[in-house]
Design an enzyme around this catalytic site. Sequence first.
Site, mmCIF file in Angstrom:
data_model
loop_
_atom_site.group_PDB
_atom_site.id
_atom_site.type_symbol
_atom_site.label_atom_id
_atom_site.label_comp_id
_atom_site.label_asym_id
_atom_site.label_seq_id
_atom_site.Cartn_x
_atom_site.Cartn_y
_atom_site.Cartn_z
ATOM 1 N N SER A 55 0.767 -1.293 0.117
ATOM 2 C CA SER A 55 0.112 -0.135 -0.079
ATOM 3 C C SER A 55 0.748 1.323 0.032
ATOM 4 C CB SER A 55 -0.819 0.216 1.146
ATOM 5 O OG SER A 55 -0.118 -0.032 2.418
ATOM 6 N N ASP A 345 -2.503 8.291 8.184
ATOM 7 C CA ASP A 345 -3.419 7.441 8.865
ATOM 8 C C ASP A 345 -2.633 6.412 9.828
ATOM 9 O OD1 ASP A 345 -2.216 5.375 7.404
ATOM 10 O OD2 ASP A 345 -3.940 5.232 5.976
ATOM 11 N N HIS A 348 0.365 4.750 7.120
ATOM 12 C CA HIS A 348 0.984 5.389 5.993
ATOM 13 C C HIS A 348 1.304 7.095 6.153
ATOM 14 C CE1 HIS A 348 -1.967 2.293 4.495
ATOM 15 N NE2 HIS A 348 -0.892 1.841 3.830
#
Length: 370
Positions: A55, A345, A348
């Site tokens: 991600s 978040d 990340h």
Amino acid sequence: MAAPVTAGRCLSGGHACHQVFAVLLAAVFLQGAIVHGSGSGEFQKISAIFMFGDSIVDPGNNNHRPTEARANFPPYGQDFPGGVATGRFSNGLVPGDLLASKLGVKELLPPYLSDNLQPNDLLTGVAFASGGSGYDPLTSTLSTARSSAEQLELFRDYKEKLAALVGEEEMTRVISQAVFFTIMGANDIVNNYFAVPLRRHDYDLPSYMDFLVSSAINFTTMLNDMGARKIGIVGVPPLGCCPSQITLAGSPSRECEASRNQAALLFNSKISKEIDRLNEERKGYGSKFVYIDIYYNLLDLIQNPAFYGFKEVNKGCCGSTVLSAAIFIAYHNACPNANDYIFWDGFHPTEKAYNIVVDKLIQQNRKYLV
């Protein structure tokens, strides 16, 4: 504006199509695929950028996948051009975009599985990364992500599409002059070893790191065998400093969690040595494998936030728990100023943090990759 129309017609193939794309390819190289040496006045050509991973570098390949690891909804993308949630796990750009831009290839690195992928994107590179993925195939199974092996299959499919557009010779040239990056391992350690301790029944930490490193090297050699010549293998960041992992550890002072950081350092140490061995083993192939440190470059921001203009080190702009990410924060409100935060978040970083780290990575590794 005529060029996109011509390119769109060429998706059907044919000899005329190959001629059009030969011209288009030359134009791409002249307009954007030149990299300036760092202060040296040298020029080096990079034909394309390709990204494999999780991600951190997934720009939207998971958008249509039945997985919790998606980011194609607000508040993701609030600072992306147009405020669009593209599937990038940040408030704006992610490392693939920043590397492509700073290395002079193009402004954004699109997902290979984009609904709007253009022929020009095939010529200059795409991302195959999938949020939730890892070198351990079990990691991807748990998160319903595309595994590292499936990402290689996407690359194989990409090669066939590019060859159909520009011919085998041009396809081989684009790939041989490209720079490839792979960044995985974080989900393997955080999710598959610590959070859902399935692998801890079979491995202690050092032996699991050996397994991960072996899997990473196998992935890298397969990519090399498929034509990649310059491959940057990015290490694992300081996982214990992610807001979600700090919260899990329960530190009242919100210090970085030591055991996850130690695991990251162990992985990085082992894979760095294996990359040295791989370079020696394959030095006759015209290939270059580079270990790229993200651990200490991100840790520098965490330890010296004021120097880089950050106010929040151990909290995420969108929250600080394991549920403060991906589909679990869909349409939630974010903090007013993401630029104050290192982390967007629970896992990340923000675009601002990524931007600083990528500048460091390029400064440290440009001579090896271009």
